[in-house]
Motif scaffolding. Structure first.
Motif, PDB file in Angstrom:
ATOM      1  N   GLN A  51       0.802  -1.216   0.000  1.00 18.58           N
ATOM      2  CA  GLN A  51       0.000   0.000   0.000  1.00 18.58           C
ATOM      3  C   GLN A  51       0.841   1.275   0.000  1.00 18.58           C
ATOM      4  O   GLN A  51       0.372   2.321  -0.441  1.00 18.58           O
ATOM      5  N   GLY A  52       2.054   1.203   0.512  1.00 18.37           N
ATOM      6  CA  GLY A  52       2.875   2.418   0.508  1.00 18.37           C
ATOM      7  C   GLY A  52       4.087   2.293   1.414  1.00 18.37           C
ATOM      8  O   GLY A  52       4.154   1.417   2.282  1.00 18.37           O
ATOM      9  N   ILE A  53       5.062   3.178   1.187  1.00 18.30           N
ATOM     10  CA  ILE A  53       6.260   3.287   2.009  1.00 18.30           C
ATOM     11  C   ILE A  53       6.273   4.675   2.635  1.00 18.30           C
ATOM     12  O   ILE A  53       6.098   5.680   1.943  1.00 18.30           O
ATOM     13  N   PHE A  54       6.483   4.730   3.949  1.00 16.58           N
ATOM     14  CA  PHE A  54       6.480   5.999   4.689  1.00 16.58           C
ATOM     15  C   PHE A  54       7.756   6.063   5.511  1.00 16.58           C
ATOM     16  O   PHE A  54       7.779   5.654   6.677  1.00 16.58           O
ATOM     17  N   GLY A  55       8.833   6.534   4.896  1.00 18.01           N
ATOM     18  CA  GLY A  55      10.119   6.543   5.576  1.00 18.01           C
ATOM     19  C   GLY A  55      10.575   5.120   5.830  1.00 18.01           C
ATOM     20  O   GLY A  55      10.746   4.329   4.900  1.00 18.01           O
TER      21      GLY A  55
END
Length: 207
Positions: A51-55
């Motif tokens: 779903q996504g990469i956040f840092g």
């Protein structure tokens, strides 16, 4: 000797995961004499969707769980009884986990699921550490009894299709009481007997 029960469950819905890396720490507990580990799917594995990469954090969803259970047993002669108790314990673990997830994370679409008996593998660990799979009796392969005739009254076929088409065309809505009774049956199947009784009480109030 030690009994091992291992099952992989494909869920009909997704669960959300976040981790600083590819894995989430497994959940461990003890229920009914079993030491239980629930493994969650790592990111970029089968049945997951990134779903996504956040840092440093990764977020993904997944549809698969693995329930691994161990317990000491005196004998493995009654393999069918051991299978039944292992499935019952695994079902209870899933019920508690998924209900907790549903309530704590505000996911009304989540509900308890049960282990498919065909997905459960039983093994014994001998004194020398050897792991040996338990052979299943022939009867254990027939988890669903076959009816003597096809289910013509509860399947889509040339006879029932006319009724279904009429319901769709005329917007025939079942009564609230009927829908609540079916909801109660579904809850019974999930092991949620208290909630099922409450729903049946509501259904009776609608009559």
């Amino acid at each position: 000797m030690k009994l091992i029960a291992d099952a992989t469950i494909d869920l009909p819905f997704t669960l959300d995961y976040c981790a600083q890396g590819p894995d989430v720490t497994p959940l461990t507990c003890r229920i009914d004499g079993y030491a239980i580990t629930v493994y969650f799917p790592p990111s970029l594995s089968e049945t997951t969707d990134g779903q996504g990469i956040f840092g440093d954090w990764a977020w993904w969803t997944g549809r698969r769980l693995r329930v691994y259970m161990e317990r000491e047993v005196a004998s493995v002669e009654d393999a069918e009884h051991l299978r039944e108790t292992a499935i019952a314990t695994g079902d209870e673990v899933l019920r508690r986990l998924l209900n907790a997830y549903r309530v704590r994370f505000g996911r009304p679409d989540i509900y308890p699921v049960r282990i498919d008996p065909r997905a459960l593998e039983l093994s014994e660990v001998l004194e020398d550490g050897t792991v040996r799979g338990l052979l299943e009796p022939v009867a254990s392969f027939f988890y669903q009894s076959m009816p003597s005739a096809p289910p013509l009254k509860t399947s889509i076929n040339t006879t029932t299709l006319e009724m279904l088409a009429r319901d769709v065309q005329e917007a025939n809505e079942p009564s609230v009481a009927t829908q609540l009774e079916l909801d109660a049956e579904a809850l019974d199947a999930q092991g949620e007997y208290l909630r099922a009784d409450l729903i049946r009480g509501l259904a009776r109030q609608q009559v």
